[in-house]
Enzyme design. Structure first.
Site, PDB file in Angstrom:
ATOM      1  N   ASP A   1       0.840  -1.198   0.000  1.00 56.26           N
ATOM      2  CA  ASP A   1       0.000   0.000   0.000  1.00 56.26           C
ATOM      3  C   ASP A   1       0.879   1.253   0.000  1.00 56.26           C
ATOM      4  OD1 ASP A   1      -2.431   1.352   0.120  1.00 56.26           O
ATOM      5  OD2 ASP A   1      -2.511   1.332   2.308  1.00 56.26           O
TER       6      ASP A   1
ATOM      7  N   GLU B   1      -2.082   6.272  -8.239  1.00 58.84           N
ATOM      8  CA  GLU B   1      -3.035   7.246  -7.669  1.00 58.84           C
ATOM      9  C   GLU B   1      -2.962   8.558  -8.426  1.00 58.84           C
ATOM     10  OE1 GLU B   1      -3.066   7.625  -3.352  1.00 58.84           O
ATOM     11  OE2 GLU B   1      -3.482   9.770  -3.491  1.00 58.84           O
TER      12      GLU B   1
HETATM   13  P1  13P Z   1      -8.798   4.674   6.285  1.00 64.17           P
HETATM   14  O1  13P Z   1      -7.838   5.516   7.085  1.00 64.17           O
HETATM   15  O2  13P Z   1     -10.058   5.389   6.014  1.00 64.17           O
HETATM   16  O3  13P Z   1      -9.037   3.348   6.896  1.00 64.17           O
HETATM   17  O4  13P Z   1      -8.110   4.418   4.851  1.00 64.17           O
HETATM   18  C1  13P Z   1      -7.092   3.472   4.710  1.00 64.17           C
HETATM   19  C2  13P Z   1      -6.416   3.547   3.390  1.00 64.17           C
HETATM   20  O5  13P Z   1      -6.827   4.226   2.472  1.00 64.17           O
HETATM   21  C3  13P Z   1      -5.211   2.721   3.228  1.00 64.17           C
HETATM   22  O6  13P Z   1      -4.624   2.883   1.984  1.00 64.17           O
HETATM   23  O1  G3H Z   2      -3.262   4.794   3.732  1.00 64.88           O
HETATM   24  C1  G3H Z   2      -2.551   4.672   4.700  1.00 64.88           C
HETATM   25  C2  G3H Z   2      -2.618   3.460   5.518  1.00 64.88           C
HETATM   26  O2  G3H Z   2      -3.709   3.539   6.394  1.00 64.88           O
HETATM   27  C3  G3H Z   2      -1.330   3.181   6.197  1.00 64.88           C
HETATM   28  O3  G3H Z   2      -0.999   4.099   7.160  1.00 64.88           O
HETATM   29  O4  G3H Z   2       1.434   4.683   7.026  1.00 64.88           O
HETATM   30  O5  G3H Z   2       0.195   4.660   9.204  1.00 64.88           O
HETATM   31  O6  G3H Z   2       0.733   2.516   8.058  1.00 64.88           O
HETATM   32  P1  G3H Z   2       0.431   3.986   7.880  1.00 64.88           P
HETATM   33 ZN    ZN Z   3      -4.638   4.922   1.350  1.00 67.44          ZN
END
Ligand code: 13P
Ligand code: G3H
Ligand code: ZN
Length: 306
Positions: free
Chosen positions: A81, A133
């Site tokens: 992610d 994105e």
């Molecule tokens: P939330 O913070 O709304 O759970 O979104 C998570 C997200 O987009 C991770 O990529």
């Molecule tokens: O989109 C972001 C995710 O919720 C991850 O957040 O960088 O705190 O792990 P993080």
């Molecule tokens: Zn995100």
């Protein structure tokens, strides 16, 4: 082994439901969300952010996710992610992730295209799909943050997808990361989503989609959390977004609040009990409950045939 993220999403696009992407940081979270998928026979995507990898290490999270996926007999994908560091993206590709996200949304349009194209070339060579994105999702978490929301331009989205060859696209329609999504009324630009959908055939992704359920918030606050001012995306808006063409929905914050609420409650009720298993098992159970609610809302229950 892990499922092919693109295949899961193409199937969801056809079936007009959305697949749950859950951010995972440790064993209990992985077990909780996979137990939900198993109970509801749903495909899911386990996602590790760069922050999650910094916290737990890619080897650990990959190994736990692999064990969970293999034991489940369900299509479960592993996804990177918000990849920003090219070395981490390369490592994930090497390691056998199902898909990676290149998040160059903070760069200008041409640089975003250049960087995304580069990752698409690297990943596709190994049969791995790529999320990119365009526009910016607001809010802040550990390593992912942006001060403001810039809505995705539908015409630019079409050009972006054509020029980069990315496999799925995260768009900005008013959501933001974290628990404080709306100061006033919760509203999403569903009109922009519909316009993008009419121009782009690539599966679309909604980040910052947590619902921040009031029941969970109440439990966390009852046991000492201060969550004043939190507000998530209403379930009704999620349903409309799926109807308008969202195929992958990211949830992290709801999982975090479930973890927090359950741990606080356990500690409160068991002041003499310091066994970590007695503190973390309720967190795992509540995460499962929350994940089940998300899967049901997204319409992906029963869609987990391999
Ligand atoms: P939330 O913070 O709304 O759970 O979104 C998570 C997200 O987009 C991770 O990529
Ligand atoms: O989109 C972001 C995710 O919720 C991850 O957040 O960088 O705190 O792990 P993080
Ligand atoms: Zn995100």
């Amino acid at each position: 082994m892990f499922a092919d993220t693109k295949k899961i999403l193409m199937k969801a696009q056809q079936g007009k439901y959305a697949v749950a992407h859950f951010n995972v940081n440790n064993m209990e979270i992985i077990q909780g969300v996979v137990a939900a998928a198993q109970k509801l026979k749903a495909p899911i995507i386990l996602a590790t952010s760069e922050g999650a990898l910094r916290y737990a290490g890619m080897d650990y999270l990959h190994a736990i996710a692999k064990t969970a996926a293999e034991n489940s007999h369900l299509p479960i994908a592993l996804h990177l992610d918000h990849g920003k560091d090219i070395n981490i993206i390369k490592k994930a590709i090497q390691k056998g992730y199902s898909s990676v996200m290149i998040d160059a949304s903070h760069e200008d349009f041409e640089k975003n295209i250049r960087l995304t194209k580069k990752i698409v070339a690297l990943a596709h060579k190994k049969g791995i799909s790529v999320e990119a994105e365009l526009g910016t999702i607001g809010g802040a978490e550990d390593l992912v943050s942006s001060r403001s929301i810039i809505y995705t331009d539908p015409a630019k989205a079409k050009e972006f997808v054509e020029r980069t060859g990315c496999d799925f696209l995260a768009i900005a329609i008013g959501t933001s990361h974290g628990a404080y999504k709306f100061a006033g009324k919760a509203s999403l630009r569903q009109d922009i989503l519909s316009k993008i959908k009419s121009k782009v055939k690539t599966p679309l992704v909604l980040h910052g989609a947590s619902g921040v359920p009031p029941g969970l918030v109440k439990t966390a606050e009852k046991y000492g959390a201060d969550l004043s001012g939190v507000k998530g995306v209403p379930d009704s808006q999620i349903k409309v977004a799926i109807k308008n063409g969202i195929t992958k929905i990211n949830t992290d914050t709801d999982i975090r609040i479930a973890f927090d609420a359950a741990v606080r409650k356990a500690l409160h009720h068991q002041p003499k009990d310091f066994d970590p298993r007695h503190i973390l098992a309720p967190a795992r159970d509540l995460i499962q409950e929350v994940a089940e609610q998300r899967i049901r809302l997204f319409g992906s229950a029963g869609r987990g045939k391999k």
